[in-house]
Design an enzyme around this catalytic site. Sequence first.
Site, mmCIF file in Angstrom:
data_model
loop_
_atom_site.group_PDB
_atom_site.id
_atom_site.type_symbol
_atom_site.label_atom_id
_atom_site.label_comp_id
_atom_site.label_asym_id
_atom_site.label_seq_id
_atom_site.Cartn_x
_atom_site.Cartn_y
_atom_site.Cartn_z
ATOM 1 N N HIS A 1 48.698 28.958 33.882
ATOM 2 C CA HIS A 1 48.602 30.325 33.365
ATOM 3 C C HIS A 1 49.373 30.479 32.056
ATOM 4 O O HIS A 1 50.212 31.372 31.903
ATOM 5 C CB HIS A 1 49.119 31.325 34.408
ATOM 6 N N ASP B 1 43.036 27.612 33.773
ATOM 7 C CA ASP B 1 44.406 28.020 33.460
ATOM 8 C C ASP B 1 44.941 28.966 34.523
ATOM 9 O O ASP B 1 46.108 29.337 34.487
ATOM 10 C CB ASP B 1 44.456 28.703 32.085
ATOM 11 N N ILE C 1 38.857 39.345 23.980
ATOM 12 C CA ILE C 1 39.048 37.901 24.134
ATOM 13 C C ILE C 1 37.704 37.180 24.111
ATOM 14 O O ILE C 1 37.556 36.142 23.462
ATOM 15 C CB ILE C 1 39.812 37.596 25.435
ATOM 16 N N SER D 1 41.064 33.579 32.580
ATOM 17 C CA SER D 1 41.233 35.005 32.827
ATOM 18 C C SER D 1 42.060 35.254 34.083
ATOM 19 O O SER D 1 43.276 35.451 34.005
ATOM 20 C CB SER D 1 39.866 35.683 32.934
ATOM 21 N N ARG D 2 41.443 35.256 35.252
ATOM 22 C CA ARG D 2 42.131 35.443 36.520
ATOM 23 C C ARG D 2 41.535 34.497 37.551
ATOM 24 O O ARG D 2 40.314 34.322 37.632
ATOM 25 C CB ARG D 2 42.016 36.898 37.006
ATOM 26 N N ASP E 1 27.755 41.143 30.223
ATOM 27 C CA ASP E 1 28.798 42.159 30.333
ATOM 28 C C ASP E 1 28.145 43.469 30.739
ATOM 29 O O ASP E 1 26.919 43.611 30.676
ATOM 30 C CB ASP E 1 29.552 42.320 29.005
ATOM 31 N N GLU F 1 47.726 31.323 42.934
ATOM 32 C CA GLU F 1 48.794 30.795 42.080
ATOM 33 C C GLU F 1 50.153 31.443 42.323
ATOM 34 O O GLU F 1 51.191 30.860 41.988
ATOM 35 C CB GLU F 1 48.427 30.958 40.603
ATOM 36 N N PRO G 1 38.035 40.999 33.616
ATOM 37 C CA PRO G 1 39.214 41.313 34.433
ATOM 38 C C PRO G 1 38.917 41.093 35.903
ATOM 39 O O PRO G 1 37.751 41.057 36.323
ATOM 40 C CB PRO G 1 39.460 42.792 34.127
#
Length: 335
Positions: free
Chosen positions: A294, A257, A154, A232-233, A173, A262, A205
């Site tokens: 989401h 998002d 992504i 993402s999260r 990363d 949530e 993640p």
Amino acid sequence: MEILAFGVQADERPLIERAFAGLHDIHCVHVFLTEDTAPMAAGYEAISTSVNANLSGRVLQTLAVGGTSMIAQRSTGFNNIDLDVAERLGISIARVSYYSPYSVAEFAWTLAMAVNRRIVRASARTRDFDFRLDGLMGRDLRGRTVGVLGTGKIGEAFTRIAHGFGMRLLGWDVAENPACAALGMTYVDKDELLAAADLVSLHVPLLPATHHLIGAAELRAMKDDAILVNSSRGGLIDTDALVTELRRGRFSGVGLDVYEAEAGLFFLDKSLEAIQDDTLARLVTFPHVLVTSHQAYYTEDAVGQIVAATVQNVDDYVAGRRTENFLVSPAGPAS
């Protein structure tokens, strides 16, 4: 085999029913898997769950007592599952390890552009026939710096779009992605990326090591006029710390998002209820903050791939096959 699918959205249902037709009997319900709804699965050997399902040890115990021995989660993330308990109970767990990365990457850019160009405010005004431009000024992205935290599939798709805009590319990363490097991305440490980026987008993640990856110190390190996007999260951002910085007048725009609390809110209609989450209630009042529910993954292409992978996971369970999608190995069907 009969399967109960929890948390099925109206748009998903025909895709799921067509995919399982002639293979397994699928029963779809819109309610999400929680401690209260887990007894509904009694008698179903296999169930399918959505990203916001509660698969804690208590829920897994209820499922096991009811005869469930296989769970096919319709998402990539699995931070909502107690895998140790599942293994102890002999419940096979499968997820979807891959679906269209473009769905999420494109939506992340949708959020970025919407807050940059004040689209929500402009749309609300024109509905009232207010055509002033006051407060709607955005910025060109060409020549500015984007910081991508997480450069997997992504993140790479997001980077390719940034490259198309003509932006300077910074990445962070645990391992460099050669495809991103070939686009001209420079990998730097997180602090350097946050200090330099005009736009920061999260594509990692949610793990114990990444929980609140963007906390109070990281938010303070960012430019005052930066744009922050998270598709993402929710747990990647310390939302209380974000609200504190927003109250200080910082950031040009924030597009979210996902939200760390949530569960029990997103995917549900809460419009007639008093929201008890003070942090979320405060967050959505900022005019330069855009919160969506989401939906970044929610395209026909991505959902179709998720459903196809879910069908395959069930078939693999029935056949006793172990694939990369299985987080807990299949023990094989009881019947």
